[in-house]
Structures are given as C-alpha cells and as structure tokens.
Write a protein that holds these residues in place. Structure first.
Motif, PDB file in Angstrom:
ATOM      1  N   ARG A  59      37.267  48.633  18.051  1.00  0.00           N
ATOM      2  CA  ARG A  59      36.615  48.711  16.739  1.00  0.00           C
ATOM      3  C   ARG A  59      37.373  47.881  15.702  1.00  0.00           C
ATOM      4  NH1 ARG A  59      36.226  54.044  13.097  1.00  0.00           N
ATOM      5  NH2 ARG A  59      34.676  53.289  11.634  1.00  0.00           N
ATOM      6  N   GLN A  60      38.696  48.031  15.661  1.00  0.00           N
ATOM      7  CA  GLN A  60      39.504  47.264  14.721  1.00  0.00           C
ATOM      8  C   GLN A  60      39.411  45.765  15.013  1.00  0.00           C
ATOM      9  OE1 GLN A  60      43.149  49.408  15.607  1.00  0.00           O
ATOM     10  NE2 GLN A  60      43.315  50.074  13.466  1.00  0.00           N
ATOM     11  N   ALA A  61      39.470  45.402  16.284  1.00  0.00           N
ATOM     12  CA  ALA A  61      39.388  43.987  16.659  1.00  0.00           C
ATOM     13  C   ALA A  61      38.033  43.399  16.266  1.00  0.00           C
ATOM     14  CB  ALA A  61      39.653  43.812  18.148  1.00  0.00           C
ATOM     15  N   LYS A  62      36.966  44.170  16.394  1.00  0.00           N
ATOM     16  CA  LYS A  62      35.649  43.703  15.952  1.00  0.00           C
ATOM     17  C   LYS A  62      35.669  43.416  14.452  1.00  0.00           C
ATOM     18  CE  LYS A  62      32.461  45.753  19.267  1.00  0.00           C
ATOM     19  NZ  LYS A  62      31.358  46.733  19.433  1.00  0.00           N
ATOM     20  N   GLY A  63      36.317  44.289  13.692  1.00  0.00           N
ATOM     21  CA  GLY A  63      36.429  44.073  12.254  1.00  0.00           C
ATOM     22  C   GLY A  63      37.162  42.782  11.937  1.00  0.00           C
ATOM     23  N   VAL A  64      38.260  42.529  12.637  1.00  0.00           N
ATOM     24  CA  VAL A  64      39.031  41.297  12.437  1.00  0.00           C
ATOM     25  C   VAL A  64      38.184  40.084  12.808  1.00  0.00           C
ATOM     26  CG1 VAL A  64      41.020  39.971  13.261  1.00  0.00           C
ATOM     27  CG2 VAL A  64      41.288  42.394  12.696  1.00  0.00           C
ATOM     28  N   ARG A 118      53.733  36.204   8.260  1.00  0.00           N
ATOM     29  CA  ARG A 118      53.733  35.682   6.883  1.00  0.00           C
ATOM     30  C   ARG A 118      52.547  36.231   6.100  1.00  0.00           C
ATOM     31  NH1 ARG A 118      54.943  30.916   9.948  1.00  0.00           N
ATOM     32  NH2 ARG A 118      57.156  30.466   9.773  1.00  0.00           N
ATOM     33  N   SER A 119      51.382  36.236   6.731  1.00  0.00           N
ATOM     34  CA  SER A 119      50.185  36.762   6.088  1.00  0.00           C
ATOM     35  C   SER A 119      50.307  38.264   5.846  1.00  0.00           C
ATOM     36  CB  SER A 119      48.964  36.471   6.956  1.00  0.00           C
ATOM     37  OG  SER A 119      47.807  37.037   6.401  1.00  0.00           O
ATOM     38  N   LEU A 120      50.777  38.971   6.865  1.00  0.00           N
ATOM     39  CA  LEU A 120      50.905  40.428   6.746  1.00  0.00           C
ATOM     40  C   LEU A 120      51.941  40.806   5.690  1.00  0.00           C
ATOM     41  CD1 LEU A 120      50.763  41.278  10.547  1.00  0.00           C
ATOM     42  CD2 LEU A 120      48.941  41.647   8.860  1.00  0.00           C
ATOM     43  N   LYS A 121      52.986  40.010   5.562  1.00  0.00           N
ATOM     44  CA  LYS A 121      54.010  40.260   4.554  1.00  0.00           C
ATOM     45  C   LYS A 121      53.425  40.059   3.158  1.00  0.00           C
ATOM     46  CE  LYS A 121      58.358  39.461   5.365  1.00  0.00           C
ATOM     47  NZ  LYS A 121      59.581  40.182   5.101  1.00  0.00           N
ATOM     48  N   GLN A 122      52.620  39.048   3.001  1.00  0.00           N
ATOM     49  CA  GLN A 122      52.047  38.729   1.698  1.00  0.00           C
ATOM     50  C   GLN A 122      50.990  39.750   1.260  1.00  0.00           C
ATOM     51  OE1 GLN A 122      50.427  34.768   1.507  1.00  0.00           O
ATOM     52  NE2 GLN A 122      50.028  34.886  -0.680  1.00  0.00           N
ATOM     53  N   PHE A 123      50.206  40.254   2.200  1.00  0.00           N
ATOM     54  CA  PHE A 123      49.049  41.064   1.816  1.00  0.00           C
ATOM     55  C   PHE A 123      49.002  42.485   2.370  1.00  0.00           C
ATOM     56  CE2 PHE A 123      47.495  36.617   1.797  1.00  0.00           C
ATOM     57  CZ  PHE A 123      47.214  36.515   0.438  1.00  0.00           C
ATOM     58  N   TRP A 124      49.697  42.779   3.474  1.00  0.00           N
ATOM     59  CA  TRP A 124      49.460  44.034   4.169  1.00  0.00           C
ATOM     60  C   TRP A 124      50.704  44.882   4.413  1.00  0.00           C
ATOM     61  CZ3 TRP A 124      44.763  45.519   3.776  1.00  0.00           C
ATOM     62  CH2 TRP A 124      43.784  44.550   3.569  1.00  0.00           C
ATOM     63  N   GLY A 125      51.730  44.703   3.614  1.00  0.00           N
ATOM     64  CA  GLY A 125      52.877  45.598   3.643  1.00  0.00           C
ATOM     65  C   GLY A 125      53.871  45.411   4.764  1.00  0.00           C
ATOM     66  N   ARG A 139      52.641  45.160  14.255  1.00  0.00           N
ATOM     67  CA  ARG A 139      51.421  45.807  14.752  1.00  0.00           C
ATOM     68  C   ARG A 139      50.848  46.793  13.728  1.00  0.00           C
ATOM     69  NH1 ARG A 139      50.901  45.561  20.715  1.00  0.00           N
ATOM     70  NH2 ARG A 139      52.349  43.957  21.380  1.00  0.00           N
ATOM     71  N   ALA A 140      51.718  47.527  13.041  1.00  0.00           N
ATOM     72  CA  ALA A 140      51.242  48.489  12.034  1.00  0.00           C
ATOM     73  C   ALA A 140      50.569  47.761  10.868  1.00  0.00           C
ATOM     74  CB  ALA A 140      52.407  49.345  11.543  1.00  0.00           C
ATOM     75  N   ALA A 141      51.163  46.668  10.415  1.00  0.00           N
ATOM     76  CA  ALA A 141      50.568  45.911   9.313  1.00  0.00           C
ATOM     77  C   ALA A 141      49.248  45.274   9.749  1.00  0.00           C
ATOM     78  CB  ALA A 141      51.552  44.857   8.813  1.00  0.00           C
ATOM     79  N   PHE A 142      49.198  44.770  10.991  1.00  0.00           N
ATOM     80  CA  PHE A 142      47.965  44.187  11.514  1.00  0.00           C
ATOM     81  C   PHE A 142      46.881  45.263  11.590  1.00  0.00           C
ATOM     82  CE2 PHE A 142      45.899  41.772  15.287  1.00  0.00           C
ATOM     83  CZ  PHE A 142      45.142  40.980  14.447  1.00  0.00           C
ATOM     84  N   ALA A 143      47.260  46.474  11.965  1.00  0.00           N
ATOM     85  CA  ALA A 143      46.301  47.581  12.015  1.00  0.00           C
ATOM     86  C   ALA A 143      45.788  47.919  10.610  1.00  0.00           C
ATOM     87  CB  ALA A 143      46.931  48.808  12.666  1.00  0.00           C
ATOM     88  N   ARG A 144      46.650  47.833   9.584  1.00  0.00           N
ATOM     89  CA  ARG A 144      46.184  48.072   8.210  1.00  0.00           C
ATOM     90  C   ARG A 144      45.137  47.039   7.811  1.00  0.00           C
ATOM     91  NH1 ARG A 144      51.552  49.650   7.658  1.00  0.00           N
ATOM     92  NH2 ARG A 144      52.302  47.601   6.950  1.00  0.00           N
ATOM     93  N   PHE A 145      45.401  45.771   8.136  1.00  0.00           N
ATOM     94  CA  PHE A 145      44.419  44.721   7.869  1.00  0.00           C
ATOM     95  C   PHE A 145      43.123  45.005   8.625  1.00  0.00           C
ATOM     96  CE2 PHE A 145      42.721  40.606   9.579  1.00  0.00           C
ATOM     97  CZ  PHE A 145      42.064  40.199   8.425  1.00  0.00           C
TER      98      PHE A 145
END
Length: 155
Positions: A59-64, A118-125, A139-145
């Motif tokens: 489900r998360q991967a579909k969102g991405v 770099r992206s996750l640091k800038q936008f997703w904690g 992985r946790a930050a990617f899951a937040r995105f």
C-alpha cells in the motif's frame, strides 16, 4: 542439452543462488549486471526484476509510485512493488532536485540511498548520516513519506 539452453539454466541457477544467499544473510537482493561473457538475451532474462521496497508495505509503495507518476516521473505500473522502473523514476526525481548524479539504472545502490537520505533529511525527519545505508532511520523516514502519499491519494 544445447549449449545455449545449458548457459541459460546455469546462469539462472547462479542468479537464484546469489539472491537466496544474500536474502539469507539478512539483506535484500538488488539487480546487478550479469557476469562478463553472458549473452545479452540471457542477461536480460536475469537482471532487472529485483524489488526493493525498503520496508514499505504494498500500500505504501503504491502511494510512492503514484506520487512519482503525478510529479512527472513515470514508475511504470502502480503495483506496490518498487522494482527497476520505480527506482529509475525515483532516481530521475532526485537528479532533477540536484540530489543524485549517478546513472539512471534503477539499482538501489549506495548513491541512490544517499540521494534518498538527502531528500528524507530535508522533508521527512531523517536525522542520520548520509551514508548510503538503508538502515532503520532511513526506512522510518521513507515510511513517513509513503504514509503521506497513501493519505494524499487515498490508498
């Protein structure tokens, strides 16, 4: 058995064994180039079918995938499996933002992970190092995105 058929069976068996060994060792498989001397047709059968969701659910991967499609980076089929085409879309997105300068090959290697970090640091904690290792923080930050993408598109 003909030579071509034998080569295909041998190379396919090696690929399966390598993926199994890597998976048993606790890491995930990613597509790599076939060994030198392997005919192109056989190499095409082996290589780019690996999936690396970095801990995301389908489900998360579909969102991405939907997010990248909506922003102009076609990930191919929105199926919830981040395969080669999805990672190529992610690499193209990171390149456009100046976070990635490597090849657009769909392989989730250290440079792709660094761009992601770099992206996750800038936008997703993401607070960890930009080290190219997809550890728990990445992985946790990617899951937040991904959760944001799920909420945005209603998956």
């Amino acid at each position: 058995m003909q030579l071509r058929s034998w080569k295909r069976t041998f190379v396919s068996s090696l690929a399966v064994a390598a993926i199994a060994a890597v998976t048993v060792a606790g890491t995930s498989a990613t597509a790599t180039a076939a060994p030198t001397g392997v005919p192109q047709a056989i190499a095409a059968e082996i290589a780019p079918q690996a999936v690396e969701n970095l801990g995301l659910t389908v489900r998360q991967a579909k969102g991405v995938q939907r997010r990248y499609k909506e922003t102009g980076y076609d990930p191919g089929t929105i199926d919830g499996y981040l395969g080669t085409n999805s990672w190529k879309a992610i690499q193209r997105g990171h390149r456009a933002q100046g976070r990635y300068s490597g090849p657009i090959d769909g392989i989730v290697g250290p440079e792709t992970i660094k761009a992601q970090q770099r992206s996750l640091k800038q936008f997703w904690g993401y607070t960890g190092a930009i080290d190219g290792v997809a550890g728990p923080g990445t992985r946790a930050a990617f899951a937040r995105f991904a959760d944001w993408c799920v909420a945005l598109y209603g998956y």
